[in-house]
Scaffold this motif. Structure first.
Motif, short mmCIF file in Angstrom:
data_model
loop_
_atom_site.label_atom_id
_atom_site.label_comp_id
_atom_site.label_asym_id
_atom_site.label_seq_id
_atom_site.Cartn_x
_atom_site.Cartn_y
_atom_site.Cartn_z
N LEU A 1 1.14 -1.47 0.26
CA LEU A 1 -0.13 -0.34 0.30
C LEU A 1 0.92 1.13 0.10
O LEU A 1 0.50 2.41 -1.00
CB LEU A 1 -0.97 -0.18 0.99
CG LEU A 1 -2.08 -1.08 1.46
CD1 LEU A 1 -2.97 -1.04 2.43
CD2 LEU A 1 -2.97 -0.55 0.00
N ARG B 1 -1.18 5.74 2.32
CA ARG B 1 -2.22 4.79 1.71
C ARG B 1 -2.17 3.70 3.07
O ARG B 1 -3.12 2.74 2.28
CB ARG B 1 -1.81 4.16 0.08
CG ARG B 1 -1.82 5.03 -0.77
CD ARG B 1 -3.35 4.85 -1.46
NE ARG B 1 -3.82 3.46 -1.65
CZ ARG B 1 -4.52 2.35 -1.76
NH1 ARG B 1 -5.47 2.72 -0.85
NH2 ARG B 1 -4.57 1.10 -1.98
N VAL C 1 -3.65 1.30 5.39
CA VAL C 1 -4.64 1.27 6.23
C VAL C 1 -4.71 0.03 6.80
O VAL C 1 -4.84 -0.50 6.28
CB VAL C 1 -5.54 2.03 5.76
CG1 VAL C 1 -7.23 2.18 6.14
CG2 VAL C 1 -5.20 3.28 5.26
N ARG D 1 -6.66 -2.06 8.20
CA ARG D 1 -8.39 -2.32 7.65
C ARG D 1 -8.22 -3.12 5.87
O ARG D 1 -8.78 -4.09 5.48
CB ARG D 1 -9.90 -1.79 7.73
CG ARG D 1 -10.15 -1.67 8.86
CD ARG D 1 -11.68 -0.98 9.13
NE ARG D 1 -11.76 -0.68 9.83
CZ ARG D 1 -13.31 -1.06 10.71
NH1 ARG D 1 -13.67 -2.92 9.61
NH2 ARG D 1 -13.37 -1.28 11.59
N GLU D 2 -7.43 -2.32 5.14
CA GLU D 2 -7.34 -2.53 3.83
C GLU D 2 -5.77 -3.41 3.54
O GLU D 2 -6.73 -4.44 3.07
CB GLU D 2 -7.07 -1.38 3.00
CG GLU D 2 -6.21 -1.22 1.62
CD GLU D 2 -7.21 -1.74 0.83
OE1 GLU D 2 -7.12 -2.91 -0.50
OE2 GLU D 2 -8.49 -2.08 1.19
N ALA D 3 -4.92 -3.62 4.73
CA ALA D 3 -4.08 -4.77 4.91
C ALA D 3 -5.18 -5.76 5.06
O ALA D 3 -4.63 -6.98 4.86
CB ALA D 3 -2.67 -4.02 5.82
N ARG E 1 -8.18 -6.82 4.29
CA ARG E 1 -8.54 -7.24 3.17
C ARG E 1 -7.76 -8.01 2.20
O ARG E 1 -8.21 -9.11 1.73
CB ARG E 1 -9.18 -6.02 2.40
CG ARG E 1 -10.06 -6.55 1.48
CD ARG E 1 -10.60 -5.23 0.78
NE ARG E 1 -9.71 -4.80 0.24
CZ ARG E 1 -9.31 -5.41 -1.14
NH1 ARG E 1 -9.47 -6.11 -1.51
NH2 ARG E 1 -8.33 -4.75 -1.37
N ARG E 2 -6.51 -7.44 1.80
CA ARG E 2 -6.20 -7.99 1.39
C ARG E 2 -5.16 -8.63 1.59
O ARG E 2 -5.31 -10.12 0.86
CB ARG E 2 -4.24 -6.57 0.98
CG ARG E 2 -5.10 -5.57 0.27
CD ARG E 2 -3.74 -4.82 -0.31
NE ARG E 2 -4.57 -3.54 -1.14
CZ ARG E 2 -3.45 -3.53 -1.86
NH1 ARG E 2 -2.13 -3.44 -2.41
NH2 ARG E 2 -4.10 -2.05 -2.78
N HIS F 1 -3.20 2.23 14.01
CA HIS F 1 -2.40 2.74 12.48
C HIS F 1 -1.14 3.28 13.01
O HIS F 1 -0.64 2.63 11.95
CB HIS F 1 -2.98 3.47 12.16
CG HIS F 1 -2.82 4.59 11.26
ND1 HIS F 1 -2.24 5.48 10.65
CD2 HIS F 1 -2.66 4.45 9.38
CE1 HIS F 1 -1.19 5.95 9.96
NE2 HIS F 1 -1.66 4.88 9.00
#
Length: 220
Positions: free
Chosen positions: A26, A34, A36, A38-40, A42-43, A58
């Motif tokens: 990210l 970038r 985040v 939650r995004e990590a 999700r990936r 964070h």
């Protein structure tokens, strides 16, 4: 290393590392903004709740990303030194290494802007004041803290300039900050300033001239 395949993308018990790698991806895409949690998650293919068991905030995740990016910056500087042949004269070798680590620093910034910005992101953990005060005071912590690895490489090279007789001992105090500030500012001018429009050949020439000027100032 890319994290792919959801939950199959990491080994059991290695979720923290998988989340860090996803967060580094990210950062490479868009810098520290970038990164985040939650995004990590999700990936990697896990729930945010699972991710928070390994990173409480964070800032915790960004701190891990910053460490990885600092390692990569130091590795870029080391590779640049290794690219050239070692010179038999100690003074000339110290000069060559000084120029090379500067070139490796700028190269990392140009080729990996998101990682470069993340390497210098402001992270405050557990109420600490951060690492900038130590650096600009010219004081390094003991051991091999990755956050200071690039700074330590520069410091060791400047010591070699003094030991070889190429730099006067009186010029040594604070030289790390002066040299680092120059290459850092140059890197930002290339990434975000008017130097961003230069063709690659002209940009490289500017980098070379700037590094030569730094060495000339240190060894005058």
């Amino acid at each position: 290393m890319a994290v792919k395949g959801g939950k199959a993308g990491y080994h059991h018990g290695d979720l923290r590392n998988a989340l860090t790698e996803a967060a580094v991806e990210l950062a490479a895409e868009g810098g520290p903004e970038r990164v985040v949690l939650r995004e990590a998650a999700r990936r990697v293919g896990v729930s945010p709740t699972a991710a928070y068991r390994h990173f409480g905030s964070h800032c915790d995740l960004l701190g891990a990303v910053k460490e990885r990016c600092q390692r990569q910056l130091a590795a870029s500087m080391a590779r640049a030194v290794e690219e050239g042949p070692e010179l038999p004269d100690a003074g000339e070798e110290a000069v060559r290494r000084t120029v090379a680590i500067g070139r490796g620093y700028v190269r990392f910034a140009v080729e990996n802007p998101g990682l470069y910005r993340s390497a210098f992101s402001r992270v405050v953990l557990d109420g600490a004041a951060g690492d900038h005060g130590l650096v600009f005071a010219g004081v390094l912590p003991p051991g091999d803290d990755p956050v200071f690895r690039a700074f330590r490489a520069l410091s060791d090279t400047l010591d070699a300039l003094v030991e070889s007789g190429r730099m006067r001992p009186g010029n040594r105090a604070g030289a790390e900050v002066a040299a680092w500030s120059t290459v850092h500012g140059l890197s930002l001018l290339i990434l975000d300033g008017p130097l961003a429009r230069l063709p690659e050949e002209q940009r490289d020439a500017v980098v070379d001239r700037s590094l030569e000027a730094i060495v000339a100032g240190l060894t005058r």
